[in-house]
Write an enzyme that holds these catalytic residues in place. Structure first.
Site, PDB file in Angstrom:
ATOM      1  N   ASP A   1     -25.811  28.815  26.729  1.00 55.05           N
ATOM      2  CA  ASP A   1     -26.831  29.187  25.730  1.00 55.05           C
ATOM      3  C   ASP A   1     -28.227  28.686  26.089  1.00 55.05           C
ATOM      4  O   ASP A   1     -29.168  28.871  25.324  1.00 55.05           O
ATOM      5  CB  ASP A   1     -26.461  28.617  24.345  1.00 55.05           C
ATOM      6  CG  ASP A   1     -25.250  29.314  23.758  1.00 55.05           C
ATOM      7  OD1 ASP A   1     -24.836  30.350  24.317  1.00 55.05           O
ATOM      8  OD2 ASP A   1     -24.703  28.814  22.750  1.00 55.05           O
TER       9      ASP A   1
ATOM     10  N   ASP B   1     -25.192  15.312  22.770  1.00 51.59           N
ATOM     11  CA  ASP B   1     -25.879  15.212  21.473  1.00 51.59           C
ATOM     12  C   ASP B   1     -26.719  13.942  21.472  1.00 51.59           C
ATOM     13  O   ASP B   1     -26.181  12.826  21.388  1.00 51.59           O
ATOM     14  CB  ASP B   1     -24.844  15.184  20.340  1.00 51.59           C
ATOM     15  CG  ASP B   1     -25.509  15.121  18.971  1.00 51.59           C
ATOM     16  OD1 ASP B   1     -26.737  14.927  18.904  1.00 51.59           O
ATOM     17  OD2 ASP B   1     -24.784  15.262  17.961  1.00 51.59           O
TER      18      ASP B   1
ATOM     19  N   GLY C   1     -37.982  24.978  14.426  1.00 56.62           N
ATOM     20  CA  GLY C   1     -38.231  26.413  14.519  1.00 56.62           C
ATOM     21  C   GLY C   1     -39.596  26.713  13.934  1.00 56.62           C
ATOM     22  O   GLY C   1     -40.418  25.803  13.770  1.00 56.62           O
TER      23      GLY C   1
ATOM     24  N   ALA D   1     -48.872  19.774  16.076  1.00 51.49           N
ATOM     25  CA  ALA D   1     -50.049  19.891  15.198  1.00 51.49           C
ATOM     26  C   ALA D   1     -49.635  19.752  13.736  1.00 51.49           C
ATOM     27  O   ALA D   1     -50.498  19.575  12.872  1.00 51.49           O
ATOM     28  CB  ALA D   1     -50.721  21.238  15.435  1.00 51.49           C
TER      29      ALA D   1
ATOM     30  N   TYR E   1     -40.619  18.027   8.841  1.00 49.14           N
ATOM     31  CA  TYR E   1     -40.880  18.098  10.288  1.00 49.14           C
ATOM     32  C   TYR E   1     -42.109  17.269  10.713  1.00 49.14           C
ATOM     33  O   TYR E   1     -42.061  16.492  11.664  1.00 49.14           O
ATOM     34  CB  TYR E   1     -41.072  19.571  10.657  1.00 49.14           C
ATOM     35  CG  TYR E   1     -41.400  19.849  12.100  1.00 49.14           C
ATOM     36  CD1 TYR E   1     -40.450  19.659  13.102  1.00 49.14           C
ATOM     37  CD2 TYR E   1     -42.671  20.327  12.463  1.00 49.14           C
ATOM     38  CE1 TYR E   1     -40.757  19.945  14.424  1.00 49.14           C
ATOM     39  CE2 TYR E   1     -42.970  20.619  13.788  1.00 49.14           C
ATOM     40  CZ  TYR E   1     -42.015  20.417  14.768  1.00 49.14           C
ATOM     41  OH  TYR E   1     -42.315  20.695  16.073  1.00 49.14           O
TER      42      TYR E   1
ATOM     43  N   ASN F   1     -48.588  25.486  18.493  1.00 52.23           N
ATOM     44  CA  ASN F   1     -47.948  26.820  18.625  1.00 52.23           C
ATOM     45  C   ASN F   1     -47.820  27.322  20.061  1.00 52.23           C
ATOM     46  O   ASN F   1     -48.652  28.090  20.543  1.00 52.23           O
ATOM     47  CB  ASN F   1     -48.751  27.874  17.851  1.00 52.23           C
ATOM     48  CG  ASN F   1     -48.598  27.712  16.366  1.00 52.23           C
ATOM     49  OD1 ASN F   1     -47.491  27.671  15.842  1.00 52.23           O
ATOM     50  ND2 ASN F   1     -49.715  27.584  15.676  1.00 52.23           N
TER      51      ASN F   1
ATOM     52  N   LYS G   1     -41.398  31.777  16.331  1.00 56.84           N
ATOM     53  CA  LYS G   1     -42.744  31.532  15.802  1.00 56.84           C
ATOM     54  C   LYS G   1     -43.497  32.864  15.716  1.00 56.84           C
ATOM     55  O   LYS G   1     -43.036  33.879  16.255  1.00 56.84           O
ATOM     56  CB  LYS G   1     -43.499  30.601  16.751  1.00 56.84           C
ATOM     57  CG  LYS G   1     -42.729  29.346  17.107  1.00 56.84           C
ATOM     58  CD  LYS G   1     -43.217  28.179  16.272  1.00 56.84           C
ATOM     59  CE  LYS G   1     -42.367  26.971  16.422  1.00 56.84           C
ATOM     60  NZ  LYS G   1     -42.497  26.293  17.680  1.00 56.84           N
TER      61      LYS G   1
ATOM     62  N   THR H   1     -55.270  31.157   9.716  1.00 59.95           N
ATOM     63  CA  THR H   1     -55.791  31.026  11.092  1.00 59.95           C
ATOM     64  C   THR H   1     -54.944  30.043  11.896  1.00 59.95           C
ATOM     65  O   THR H   1     -54.537  29.001  11.382  1.00 59.95           O
ATOM     66  CB  THR H   1     -57.213  30.423  11.078  1.00 59.95           C
ATOM     67  OG1 THR H   1     -57.782  30.607   9.813  1.00 59.95           O
ATOM     68  CG2 THR H   1     -58.093  31.015  12.139  1.00 59.95           C
TER      69      THR H   1
ATOM     70  N   ARG I   1     -55.828  26.329  11.006  1.00 63.35           N
ATOM     71  CA  ARG I   1     -55.667  25.213  11.938  1.00 63.35           C
ATOM     72  C   ARG I   1     -56.124  25.648  13.323  1.00 63.35           C
ATOM     73  O   ARG I   1     -55.826  26.751  13.760  1.00 63.35           O
ATOM     74  CB  ARG I   1     -54.187  24.834  11.969  1.00 63.35           C
ATOM     75  CG  ARG I   1     -53.785  23.956  13.120  1.00 63.35           C
ATOM     76  CD  ARG I   1     -52.284  23.755  13.165  1.00 63.35           C
ATOM     77  NE  ARG I   1     -51.787  23.028  11.999  1.00 63.35           N
ATOM     78  CZ  ARG I   1     -50.503  22.998  11.646  1.00 63.35           C
ATOM     79  NH1 ARG I   1     -49.605  23.671  12.342  1.00 63.35           N
ATOM     80  NH2 ARG I   1     -50.120  22.307  10.598  1.00 63.35           N
TER      81      ARG I   1
HETATM   82  P1  NAD Z   1     -36.621  24.636  21.289  1.00 61.08           P
HETATM   83  O1  NAD Z   1     -35.934  24.690  19.967  1.00 61.08           O
HETATM   84  O2  NAD Z   1     -36.636  25.871  22.107  1.00 61.08           O
HETATM   85  O3  NAD Z   1     -36.025  23.451  22.165  1.00 61.08           O
HETATM   86  C1  NAD Z   1     -35.535  22.245  21.620  1.00 61.08           C
HETATM   87  C2  NAD Z   1     -34.191  21.995  22.240  1.00 61.08           C
HETATM   88  O4  NAD Z   1     -33.696  20.729  21.749  1.00 61.08           O
HETATM   89  C3  NAD Z   1     -33.152  23.049  21.875  1.00 61.08           C
HETATM   90  O5  NAD Z   1     -32.630  23.678  23.023  1.00 61.08           O
HETATM   91  C4  NAD Z   1     -32.084  22.272  21.126  1.00 61.08           C
HETATM   92  O6  NAD Z   1     -30.759  22.727  21.376  1.00 61.08           O
HETATM   93  C5  NAD Z   1     -32.291  20.854  21.660  1.00 61.08           C
HETATM   94  N1  NAD Z   1     -31.718  19.875  20.745  1.00 61.08           N
HETATM   95  C6  NAD Z   1     -31.763  19.875  19.387  1.00 61.08           C
HETATM   96  N2  NAD Z   1     -31.057  18.844  18.913  1.00 61.08           N
HETATM   97  C7  NAD Z   1     -30.541  18.188  19.980  1.00 61.08           C
HETATM   98  C8  NAD Z   1     -29.695  17.058  20.110  1.00 61.08           C
HETATM   99  N3  NAD Z   1     -29.232  16.409  19.037  1.00 61.08           N
HETATM  100  N4  NAD Z   1     -29.351  16.659  21.346  1.00 61.08           N
HETATM  101  C9  NAD Z   1     -29.790  17.326  22.455  1.00 61.08           C
HETATM  102  N5  NAD Z   1     -30.604  18.410  22.377  1.00 61.08           N
HETATM  103  C10 NAD Z   1     -30.960  18.834  21.153  1.00 61.08           C
HETATM  104  O7  NAD Z   1     -38.100  24.131  20.991  1.00 61.08           O
HETATM  105  P2  NAD Z   1     -39.372  24.119  21.941  1.00 61.08           P
HETATM  106  O8  NAD Z   1     -40.288  25.161  21.432  1.00 61.08           O
HETATM  107  O9  NAD Z   1     -38.970  24.111  23.340  1.00 61.08           O
HETATM  108  O10 NAD Z   1     -39.992  22.708  21.549  1.00 61.08           O
HETATM  109  C11 NAD Z   1     -39.814  21.544  22.343  1.00 61.08           C
HETATM  110  C12 NAD Z   1     -40.475  20.363  21.657  1.00 61.08           C
HETATM  111  O11 NAD Z   1     -41.860  20.655  21.431  1.00 61.08           O
HETATM  112  C13 NAD Z   1     -39.882  20.011  20.296  1.00 61.08           C
HETATM  113  O12 NAD Z   1     -39.900  18.616  20.117  1.00 61.08           O
HETATM  114  C14 NAD Z   1     -40.850  20.627  19.333  1.00 61.08           C
HETATM  115  O13 NAD Z   1     -40.858  19.978  18.080  1.00 61.08           O
HETATM  116  C15 NAD Z   1     -42.171  20.455  20.062  1.00 61.08           C
HETATM  117  N6  NAD Z   1     -43.173  21.448  19.634  1.00 61.08           N
HETATM  118  C16 NAD Z   1     -43.013  22.748  19.938  1.00 61.08           C
HETATM  119  C17 NAD Z   1     -43.965  23.666  19.508  1.00 61.08           C
HETATM  120  C18 NAD Z   1     -43.835  25.122  19.820  1.00 61.08           C
HETATM  121  O14 NAD Z   1     -44.692  25.886  19.361  1.00 61.08           O
HETATM  122  N7  NAD Z   1     -42.849  25.576  20.560  1.00 61.08           N
HETATM  123  C19 NAD Z   1     -45.076  23.239  18.757  1.00 61.08           C
HETATM  124  C20 NAD Z   1     -45.175  21.881  18.456  1.00 61.08           C
HETATM  125  C21 NAD Z   1     -44.236  20.985  18.911  1.00 61.08           C
END
Ligand code: NAD
Length: 344
Positions: free
Chosen positions: A36, A50, A75, A115, A145, A174, A188, A217, A282
Site C-alpha cells: 500500500d 507501528d 489528511g 501551518a 491536529y 499544503n 487535500k 485563501t 493563510r
Molecule cells: P501521508 O498521510 O501521505 O503520510 C504519512 C504516513 O505516515 C502514512 O503513509 C501513514 O501510513 C504513516 N503512519 C501513520 N501512522 C503511523 C504509525 N503509527 N506508524 C508508522 N507510520 C505511520 O502524509 P504526507 O502528506 O506525506 O505528510 C507527511 C508529514 O507532513 C505528516 O507529518 C504531515 O502531518 C506533515 N504535513 C503534510 C502536509 C501536506 O500538505 N501533505 C502539510 C503539513 C504537514
C-alpha cells in the site's frame, strides 16, 4: 543510516527516493503493508512497523544517524476536523521516536510540522495573511491536529536543549503533487479538485461541488520544493521551526480556475457552506527561510498542478479502463463506474 518514518506516505516516498539518489543508506518505515505504499524504493530497507509503540521506535532506530519523522495519521481538512483524537494520538509517534533517538544517540532529527500550528486569530480574513514563524504564539492552533504539531515542535525543542539532539522543524504549507492521496477522504484541496474535474469529464456531469464559498485563501507547495526545503533545513544549523511553503496565495475559486484551464473545461460551481472549511485565509511568510537558507519554494502553482492533474488523470483512466475491461468480461452491457483508485 538515515531513517525515514512515514515512508509509505506521500512526502516520505519522495524523501526516500531523493536520499537514495544522494547515495545515502536509508531505512524506510510505515505502518501500512508495503503493497500500500505510495512509492517503494527497492534500494531502501523497507519495514512495516507501528511507530506509536515504544519498542518499534527503539528497534527501527538502531544504527540511525538521522531521523526524519513524517509519520502521521492525517489528511485534508475533512479528515482532521472529524478525527481530532486520532490526530492527537500522533503524539505517541513523535514522543517514542524522540526517546529512541536519545537512547541511540541519534545526532539529527527532523519533525514535519504544519501551518496548522498558526493561531486562528491571525487567519480570520480571506486576504490570506502571510504567517511568519512567531505567529504560532500566543497559541490557538487548529484543534486536534494543530495542537499535536505544536506540542511536537516543543518536544523537539526541549529534547534539543536537554539532550543535545539537533532537531529541525519544517512547517509545511499544503503540499501537493503526483503520488498523493486524491480520494478516500484524506486528500487535500488540489488533488480533490483535480479528481472532481476529471470525474465530471468522465461522467459528463456539468457541475462541481466546492467546500465553502470558494473565497478561502491558501498557498500550495509543490512536492519538489518541499523535499528541497527538508534537505536544506537538515543541512542547516537552524534549530527554530521554519515555514516550508509557497507564498503564491490563491482563493479556492482561483485554484478551480487553474484546474479547469488545464482540463480545458468549465463547470457550474455548487458551493457547500456547511462543509469543513478550516481558516479563512493563510499564506506563508518566507522572510525567515530566505534569510536562513538563502532559498524559498518557487515552483508556480500552474506548473505543479499540470503535473498533478496529469498523474491523477492517468491513474483514473487506468482504473476506468480496468473497470470497463472487467465489466466487459463479466457483462458486456454494464456501464463503467468512476474508479476509486488504481493499484500503484
Ligand atoms: P501521508 O498521510 O501521505 O503520510 C504519512 C504516513 O505516515 C502514512 O503513509 C501513514 O501510513 C504513516 N503512519 C501513520 N501512522 C503511523 C504509525 N503509527 N506508524 C508508522 N507510520 C505511520 O502524509 P504526507 O502528506 O506525506 O505528510 C507527511 C508529514 O507532513 C505528516 O507529518 C504531515 O502531518 C506533515 N504535513 C503534510 C502536509 C501536506 O500538505 N501533505 C502539510 C503539513 C504537514
Amino acid at each position: 543510516m538515515l531513517v525515514v518514518c512515514g515512508a509509505g506516505g506521500f512526502i516520505g516516498g519522495y524523501l526516500v527516493k531523493s536520499l537514495i539518489a544522494l547515495g545515502e543508506r536509508v531505512r524506510a518505515i510505515d505502518i501500512k503493508p508495503l503493497s500500500d505504499w505510495y512509492q517503494l524504493s527497492d534500494e531502501a530497507d523497507n519495514v512495516q512497523a507501528d511507530l506509536r509503540l515504544r519498542e518499534s521506535c527503539h528497534e527501527v532506530l538502531s544504527q540511525a544517524s538521522a531521523v526524519y519523522n513524517l509519520a502521521c495519521d492525517m489528511g485534508g481538512i475533512g479528515f482532521i476536523e472529524n478525527n481530532k483524537a486520532e490526530c492527537m494520538l500522533n503524539v505517541l509517534i513523535n514522543t517514542h521516536l524522540l526517546m529512541a533517538a536519545k537512547d541511540h544517540r541519534v545526532s539529527k532529527y527532523f519533525f514535519a510540522s504544519s501551518a496548522c500550528v498558526y493561531a486562528a486569530s491571525k487567519q480570520d480574513s480571506t486576504k490570506g495573511t502571510a504567517l511568519c514563524e512567531k505567529d504560532a504564539y500566543p497559541a490557538m492552533p487548529e484543534d486536534g491536529y494543530g495542537w499535536e504539531k505544536l506540542f511536537g515542535e516543543r518536544m523537539c525543542r526541549h529534547f534539543s536543549e536537554d539532550f543535545g539532539i539537533a532537531t529541525r522543524v519544517g512547517r509545511f504549507h499544503n503540499v501537493y503533487g503526483p503520488y498523493g492521496a486524491y480520494d478516500g477522504g484524506r486528500e487535500k484541496a488540489p488533488a480533490a479538485i483535480c479528481r472532481k474535474v476529471i470525474e465530471a469529464k468522465f461522467s459528463g456531469r456539468e457541475y462541481l461541488d466546492i467546500w465553502g464559498d470558494g473565497n478561502q485563501t491558501r498557498s500550495f507547495t509543490y512536492i519538489d520544493d518541499c523535499i528541497k526545503g527538508i534537505e536544506l533545513l537538515m543541512k542547516s544549523d537552524v534549530a527554530e521551526p521554519l515555514n516550508v511553503g509557497s507564498s503564491e496565495a490563491v482563493t479556492i475559486n482561483e485554484l478551480v480556475d487553474l484546474v479547469e484551464a488545464i482540463a480545458g473545461t468549465q463547470l457550474e460551481r455548487r458551493y457547500q457552506p456547511s462543509a469543513p472549511l478550516g481558516v479563512a485565509g493563510r499564506n506563508s511568510d518566507n522572510s525567515m527561510i530566505r534569510r536562513h537558507l538563502g532559498w524559498e519554494p518557487s515552483i508556480r502553482l500552474r506548473e505543479g498542478l499540470e503535473k498533478t492533474y496529469s498523474w491523477i488523470y492517468q491513474e483514473m483512466s487506468n482504473a476506468l479502463g480496468q473497470t470497463a475491461h472487467e465489466g466487459n468480461e463479466k457483462t458486456s452491457n454494464q456501464n463503467p463506474t468512476i474508479p476509486i483508485r488504481s493499484s500503484k
